[in-house]
Design a protein around this motif. Structure first.
Motif, PDB file in Angstrom:
ATOM      1  N   THR A 114       0.782  -1.086  -0.074  1.00  0.00           N
ATOM      2  CA  THR A 114      -0.080   0.228  -0.270  1.00  0.00           C
ATOM      3  C   THR A 114       0.835   1.234  -0.063  1.00  0.00           C
ATOM      4  O   THR A 114       0.248   2.418  -0.106  1.00  0.00           O
ATOM      5  N   LYS A 115       2.039   1.276   0.132  1.00  0.00           N
ATOM      6  CA  LYS A 115       3.013   2.255   0.306  1.00  0.00           C
ATOM      7  C   LYS A 115       4.275   2.020  -0.725  1.00  0.00           C
ATOM      8  O   LYS A 115       4.760   1.063  -0.809  1.00  0.00           O
ATOM      9  N   LEU A 116       4.663   3.030  -1.306  1.00  0.00           N
ATOM     10  CA  LEU A 116       5.560   3.241  -2.070  1.00  0.00           C
ATOM     11  C   LEU A 116       6.493   4.706  -2.001  1.00  0.00           C
ATOM     12  O   LEU A 116       6.073   5.506  -2.411  1.00  0.00           O
TER      13      LEU A 116
ATOM     14  N   THR B 241      -0.258   4.945  -6.117  1.00  0.00           N
ATOM     15  CA  THR B 241       0.102   4.592  -4.851  1.00  0.00           C
ATOM     16  C   THR B 241       1.364   5.533  -4.309  1.00  0.00           C
ATOM     17  O   THR B 241       1.459   5.822  -3.167  1.00  0.00           O
ATOM     18  N   LEU B 242       2.336   6.092  -5.285  1.00  0.00           N
ATOM     19  CA  LEU B 242       3.234   7.017  -4.812  1.00  0.00           C
ATOM     20  C   LEU B 242       2.502   8.329  -4.126  1.00  0.00           C
ATOM     21  O   LEU B 242       2.892   8.998  -3.204  1.00  0.00           O
ATOM     22  N   ILE B 243       1.409   8.691  -4.653  1.00  0.00           N
ATOM     23  CA  ILE B 243       0.558  10.065  -4.436  1.00  0.00           C
ATOM     24  C   ILE B 243      -0.241   9.627  -3.164  1.00  0.00           C
ATOM     25  O   ILE B 243       0.147  10.567  -2.041  1.00  0.00           O
ATOM     26  N   SER B 244      -0.596   8.465  -3.012  1.00  0.00           N
ATOM     27  CA  SER B 244      -1.223   8.278  -1.529  1.00  0.00           C
ATOM     28  C   SER B 244      -0.174   8.087  -0.551  1.00  0.00           C
ATOM     29  O   SER B 244      -0.389   8.294   0.654  1.00  0.00           O
ATOM     30  N   THR B 245       1.057   7.516  -0.784  1.00  0.00           N
ATOM     31  CA  THR B 245       1.968   7.580  -0.024  1.00  0.00           C
ATOM     32  C   THR B 245       2.526   9.005   0.606  1.00  0.00           C
ATOM     33  O   THR B 245       2.601   9.224   1.766  1.00  0.00           O
TER      34      THR B 245
ATOM     35  N   THR C 285       9.994  13.407   0.554  1.00  0.00           N
ATOM     36  CA  THR C 285      10.311  12.153   1.146  1.00  0.00           C
ATOM     37  C   THR C 285       9.965  11.132   0.110  1.00  0.00           C
ATOM     38  O   THR C 285      10.607   9.894  -0.074  1.00  0.00           O
ATOM     39  N   VAL C 286       8.769  11.081  -0.813  1.00  0.00           N
ATOM     40  CA  VAL C 286       8.525  10.441  -1.769  1.00  0.00           C
ATOM     41  C   VAL C 286       9.063  10.845  -3.169  1.00  0.00           C
ATOM     42  O   VAL C 286       9.071  12.132  -3.510  1.00  0.00           O
ATOM     43  N   ARG C 287       9.734   9.837  -3.911  1.00  0.00           N
ATOM     44  CA  ARG C 287      10.643  10.565  -4.912  1.00  0.00           C
ATOM     45  C   ARG C 287      10.621   9.390  -6.032  1.00  0.00           C
ATOM     46  O   ARG C 287      10.399   8.383  -5.860  1.00  0.00           O
ATOM     47  N   ILE C 288      10.618  10.102  -7.376  1.00  0.00           N
ATOM     48  CA  ILE C 288      10.923   9.294  -8.570  1.00  0.00           C
ATOM     49  C   ILE C 288      12.003   9.697  -9.269  1.00  0.00           C
ATOM     50  O   ILE C 288      12.436  10.903  -9.446  1.00  0.00           O
TER      51      ILE C 288
ATOM     52  N   GLU D  55       2.803  19.233  -6.684  1.00  0.00           N
ATOM     53  CA  GLU D  55       1.820  19.549  -5.646  1.00  0.00           C
ATOM     54  C   GLU D  55       1.392  18.529  -4.542  1.00  0.00           C
ATOM     55  O   GLU D  55       0.867  18.871  -3.786  1.00  0.00           O
ATOM     56  N   HIS D  56       1.866  17.258  -5.017  1.00  0.00           N
ATOM     57  CA  HIS D  56       1.519  16.171  -4.009  1.00  0.00           C
ATOM     58  C   HIS D  56       2.693  15.979  -2.938  1.00  0.00           C
ATOM     59  O   HIS D  56       2.866  15.076  -2.092  1.00  0.00           O
ATOM     60  N   GLY D  57       3.637  16.972  -3.160  1.00  0.00           N
ATOM     61  CA  GLY D  57       4.863  16.828  -2.127  1.00  0.00           C
ATOM     62  C   GLY D  57       6.005  15.677  -2.665  1.00  0.00           C
ATOM     63  O   GLY D  57       6.670  15.124  -2.022  1.00  0.00           O
ATOM     64  N   ILE D  58       5.747  15.590  -4.121  1.00  0.00           N
ATOM     65  CA  ILE D  58       6.688  14.205  -4.648  1.00  0.00           C
ATOM     66  C   ILE D  58       8.011  15.074  -5.252  1.00  0.00           C
ATOM     67  O   ILE D  58       7.745  16.084  -6.136  1.00  0.00           O
ATOM     68  N   ILE D  59       9.156  14.493  -5.157  1.00  0.00           N
ATOM     69  CA  ILE D  59      10.344  15.168  -5.687  1.00  0.00           C
ATOM     70  C   ILE D  59      10.717  14.057  -7.037  1.00  0.00           C
ATOM     71  O   ILE D  59      10.329  13.017  -6.908  1.00  0.00           O
ATOM     72  N   THR D  60      10.884  14.796  -8.153  1.00  0.00           N
ATOM     73  CA  THR D  60      11.102  13.865  -9.595  1.00  0.00           C
ATOM     74  C   THR D  60      12.486  14.400  -9.866  1.00  0.00           C
ATOM     75  O   THR D  60      12.447  15.848 -10.023  1.00  0.00           O
TER      76      THR D  60
END
Length: 254
Positions: free
Chosen positions: A49-51, A93-97, A105-108, A150-155
């Motif tokens: 459920t998390k990535l 899954t990345l967005i929900s995490t 802290t969530v990254r691609i 906007e979701h706080g994900i770094i790419t």
């Protein structure tokens, strides 16, 4: 650990566990040159459920001309299209995490290479340029960063350096003496992983750095922001590649 070769993946997992006995690593079969294989691999993963980190590190190099199952040139199809679909399928899954995590802290992370400098653009009606896939890795990260920031994900994207790995076995025209000399100019896979790890986990990388391109620093340097080629810095080209890629995966039902 997603990989197309089960023996190699299991050997790598065994090596990791020999150094970190409590490590929990599982193998997921996935061939990035096949959309159906990517989809099956994602389905096998999604009991999780998390990535927190997606490291797009698959790649082929200097292969004879051939096509993927979907009809893309093998290098572009594997290095870009496979990663594009994989990222697309894992994005929910990345967005929900990210909703439950601190921003950044969530990254691609897309692994590109110096080869991106050898391509001035992407010719969408003739995908036979083997170097275009490495340019596409950077452009994909650039376009993606605008959609997930906007979701706080770094790419981000990176060049891990010139690494002594099995990829070079397909290079024609290198005689044995030349190869022995060239190997001394290359870095080891272990050192080559430093920038990957830095981009995936370092707190020095923040939301302000999303979309950036990193290169190694020295022999043991982790990573440094660097300006990629003119083509790789082209926002318009990045958006064009994004729309083209979306259209192509949609043609195959994804």
């Amino acid at each position: 650990m997603a990989a197309r070769s089960e023996p190699k993946a299991l050997a790598a997992i065994q090596d990791i566990k020999s150094k970190v006995p409590n490590a929990k690593v599982e193998f997921i079969e996935m061939d990035l040159s096949s959309f159906s294989s990517v989809k099956k691999g994602v389905d096998d993963f999604l009991w999780e459920t998390k990535l927190h980190v997606l490291l797009n590190n698959a790649g082929v190099f200097c292969l004879p001309y051939s096509k993927t199952a979907e009809g893309f040139e093998i290098q572009f199809g594997t290095n870009h299209m496979g990663h594009f679909l994989l990222t697309k399928l894992l994005l929910p899954t990345l967005i929900s995490t990210a909703k439950a995590c601190d921003p950044g802290t969530v990254r691609i992370v897309n692994v590109s290479s110096l080869a991106h400098n050898r391509t001035e653009t992407i010719t969408f009606d003739d995908m036979h340029d083997e170097n275009g896939s490495k340019l596409a890795n950077i452009l994909h990260a650039k376009a993606l960063s605008k959609r997930v920031k906007e979701h706080g994900i770094i790419t981000m994207s990176l060049n891990p350096g010139i690494i002594h790995s099995g990829l070079w076995e397909n290079m024609s025209g290198i005689t044995s003496p030349m190869w022995e000399i060239a190997k001394y100019c290359f870095t080891t896979p272990e050192v080559g992983a430093y920038t990957n790890i830095f981009c995936s986990a370092s707190p020095k990388v923040t939301m302000e750095d999303t979309g950036d391109y990193y290169v190694p620093v020295g022999v043991k340097g982790a990573g440094k922001m660097h300006k990629p080629s003119v083509a790789a810095s082209d926002d318009e080209l990045a958006e064009k590649l994004w729309e083209w890629s979306e259209t192509e995966v949609a043609k195959h039902g994804y």
